[in-house]
Design a protein around this motif. Structure first.
Motif, PDB file in Angstrom:
ATOM      1  N   ASP A  45       0.829  -1.212   0.000  1.00  0.00           N
ATOM      2  CA  ASP A  45       0.000   0.000   0.000  1.00  0.00           C
ATOM      3  C   ASP A  45       0.862   1.261   0.000  1.00  0.00           C
ATOM      4  O   ASP A  45       0.526   2.255  -0.660  1.00  0.00           O
ATOM      5  N   GLY A  46       1.973   1.240   0.751  1.00  0.00           N
ATOM      6  CA  GLY A  46       2.863   2.394   0.782  1.00  0.00           C
ATOM      7  C   GLY A  46       3.497   2.657  -0.570  1.00  0.00           C
ATOM      8  O   GLY A  46       3.631   3.803  -1.004  1.00  0.00           O
ATOM      9  N   VAL A  47       3.882   1.577  -1.267  1.00  0.00           N
ATOM     10  CA  VAL A  47       4.466   1.725  -2.603  1.00  0.00           C
ATOM     11  C   VAL A  47       3.413   2.214  -3.580  1.00  0.00           C
ATOM     12  O   VAL A  47       3.681   3.076  -4.434  1.00  0.00           O
ATOM     13  N   LYS A  48       2.193   1.684  -3.479  1.00  0.00           N
ATOM     14  CA  LYS A  48       1.119   2.119  -4.364  1.00  0.00           C
ATOM     15  C   LYS A  48       0.822   3.598  -4.189  1.00  0.00           C
ATOM     16  O   LYS A  48       0.634   4.338  -5.173  1.00  0.00           O
ATOM     17  N   LEU A  49       0.788   4.065  -2.938  1.00  0.00           N
ATOM     18  CA  LEU A  49       0.523   5.479  -2.682  1.00  0.00           C
ATOM     19  C   LEU A  49       1.644   6.345  -3.260  1.00  0.00           C
ATOM     20  O   LEU A  49       1.390   7.408  -3.841  1.00  0.00           O
ATOM     21  N   SER A  50       2.876   5.878  -3.109  1.00  0.00           N
ATOM     22  CA  SER A  50       4.018   6.619  -3.654  1.00  0.00           C
ATOM     23  C   SER A  50       3.937   6.707  -5.165  1.00  0.00           C
ATOM     24  O   SER A  50       4.139   7.775  -5.762  1.00  0.00           O
ATOM     25  N   LEU A  51       3.634   5.585  -5.795  1.00  0.00           N
ATOM     26  CA  LEU A  51       3.499   5.560  -7.242  1.00  0.00           C
ATOM     27  C   LEU A  51       2.333   6.420  -7.697  1.00  0.00           C
ATOM     28  O   LEU A  51       2.430   7.154  -8.687  1.00  0.00           O
ATOM     29  N   ASP A  52       1.237   6.339  -6.960  1.00  0.00           N
ATOM     30  CA  ASP A  52       0.054   7.128  -7.295  1.00  0.00           C
ATOM     31  C   ASP A  52       0.373   8.622  -7.277  1.00  0.00           C
ATOM     32  O   ASP A  52       0.002   9.370  -8.187  1.00  0.00           O
ATOM     33  N   THR A  53       1.100   9.064  -6.250  1.00  0.00           N
ATOM     34  CA  THR A  53       1.432  10.483  -6.124  1.00  0.00           C
ATOM     35  C   THR A  53       2.388  10.931  -7.219  1.00  0.00           C
ATOM     36  O   THR A  53       2.180  11.955  -7.872  1.00  0.00           O
ATOM     37  N   ASN A  54       3.462  10.165  -7.419  1.00  0.00           N
ATOM     38  CA  ASN A  54       4.444  10.552  -8.431  1.00  0.00           C
ATOM     39  C   ASN A  54       3.837  10.538  -9.835  1.00  0.00           C
ATOM     40  O   ASN A  54       4.140  11.395 -10.669  1.00  0.00           O
ATOM     41  N   SER A  55       2.960   9.578 -10.105  1.00  0.00           N
ATOM     42  CA  SER A  55       2.292   9.539 -11.403  1.00  0.00           C
ATOM     43  C   SER A  55       1.383  10.744 -11.578  1.00  0.00           C
ATOM     44  O   SER A  55       1.303  11.326 -12.665  1.00  0.00           O
TER      45      SER A  55
END
Length: 451
Positions: free
Chosen positions: A383-393
């Motif tokens: 979930d932490g990686v997904k949130l990071s990817l979501d924000t950067n994208s």
């Protein structure tokens, strides 16, 4: 065709967070500034043409050309547009500044032909800055060197000596300045070559029988005694003292900027260690440094707005953006779950940011989020990686959607941002393999840690 023979839609990396990155208001400001820049370019192009035609009329009286009155009207128009732009808290467009320097150069050349002396700064429009005036009189020396060759062709020794004397006077005055690495320094280096050219011309005239006066019959002869009326010494001394004051302010600003930038960097390090209290204190220290120590200097000398001061603002923006992404407003901090909030430029109430400052900090934020994602990936926190990817994208999408980016190094930051997004996508894929196969090593994470 049956759906079983059709490919599935692309994997959706975004979960709707992209909607929070709304840069439309910022885009309007960027486009408005760009329109001002384009208008300035058009006026400057007309001024350049007017100077060229006026010079042609000066050197070739028989040519049909526009009058210097047309040039003055264009200069007044440029000043009016510049005042409107600066009324919004902006600095003068660099193209306008260089054009004003060319205008001073031409006016100084005309004044020399009429009087044999250097033009007074006070006789020019008050909107002309000290740097623009200096730029003009430095470039004037190239015109004087060219003028001396033309007059020497007609064996007019008197005019060549007048040109040489004025160049020597200007050089003697300029030697009192401590020019930093910049456009004035580069222009100043050519003055001594202009003087050498005039002295060489006089020497060549002397060996052909012209009387050039005592001690002037060699290229390296001792300089003549300078006429006290050649330069407006009182005005030039006042200008020099103002330049010294600006140099002192610049040095003071650079030293104090180190403290502000250091506090912002320390805040980011604290956030990576999940030490939010220390990060809050360090961000507060950075804000106080900007408001109490740096801003008064920039208010006194607006030209110092860019450079070290802008770097501090960008670092401050990055620290505050990262803090809010992790902790929100700080009222309920959950170290295990970042908030994922990306604050907008209008949310920076304490320190006002220009589009360049905010967007630079926003791009740098993605690097900190990428490092955060590596740490969470090591802990198998999908979930932490997904949130990071979501924000950067979301940030990458928002920046790519802008019709125009402000000038500077922002374009250079887009490629690293794209690679960061792709790296996080790979990391998420590796984590899916871990979940499916029970592997203990995530290749993407190990590669990111090494970097």
């Amino acid at each position: 065709m049956s759906n079983e023979f059709l490919p599935s839609p692309p994997y959706s990396y975004l979960s709707g967070k992209a909607d929070i990155i709304d840069l439309s208001a910022l885009e309007e400001q960027i486009l408005a500034d760009d329109q001002t820049y384009q208008t300035a370019n058009e006026i400057c192009g007309k001024i350049k043409s007017a100077i060229l035609h006026s010079r042609a009329a000066l050197e070739q009286p028989q040519s049909k050309s526009q009058s210097q009155k047309d040039l003055e009207e264009l200069i007044n128009l440029a000043i009016e547009e510049d005042e409107k732009y600066r009324a919004k808290g902006k600095l003068r467009v660099s193209k306008v500044s260089f054009t004003f320097g060319d205008y001073v150069r031409f006016k100084a050349y005309v004044h020399f032909l009429q009087t044999g002396k250097l033009i007074l700064q006070s006789s020019l429009p008050s909107a002309i800055t000290d740097e623009e005036y200096l730029s003009g009189i430095i470039l004037l020396n190239h015109d004087l060197a060219r003028y001396s060759i033309g007059r020497a062709t007609d064996r007019d020794v008197k005019s060549v000596i007048l040109a040489r004397t004025l160049i020597a006077s200007i050089l003697e005055h300029l030697m009192q300045y401590d020019f930093r690495n910049g456009h004035l320094r580069r222009k100043y280096d050519g003055v001594k070559y202009a003087l050498k050219q005039c002295e060489t011309v006089l020497y060549e005239l002397s060996v052909t029988g012209c009387d050039v006066g005592s001690n002037d019959n060699e290229p390296n002869a001792k300089k003549p005694r300078l006429d006290d009326d050649t330069l407006p010494k009182d005005e030039l001394e006042s200008l020099r003292l103002r330049m010294v004051r600006r140099d002192d302010l610049r040095e003071s600003l650079i030293k104090k900027c180190r403290d502000g930038q250091k506090a912002a960097k320390q805040a980011i390090y604290s956030l990576h260690r999940e030490d939010f209290k220390s990060a809050e204190k360090q961000i507060d220290i950075c804000e106080k440094c900007i408001l109490d120590q740096l801003k008064p200097i920039v208010d006194e000398e607006p030209q110092l707005r860019y450079g070290s001061f802008a770097n501090v603002l960008e670092e401050y923006a990055e620290a505050k953006l990262f803090y809010h992404w992790l902790a929100g407003d700080g009222s309920s901090i959950d170290k295990a779950k970042p908030k994922g909030d990306v604050i907008m430029p209008q949310d920076f109430n304490t320190v006002q940011l220009e589009p360049d400052d905010y967007l630079g900090g926003l791009c740098d934020l993605t690097g900190e989020i990428g490092r955060f994602a590596v740490k969470r990936g090591t802990s198998r926190d999908v979930d932490g990686v997904k949130l990071s990817l979501d924000t950067n994208s979301s940030i990458h999408y928002a920046l790519k959607s802008l019709a125009k980016l402000p000038g500077g190094g922002l374009n250079k930051k887009l490629d690293p941002l794209r690679r960061s997004v792709e790296k996080l996508e790979r990391m998420l894929y590796e984590l899916s393999l871990v979940q499916a196969t029970g592997r203990n090593i995530v290749a993407g994470i190990e590669e990111s840690k090494e970097e």
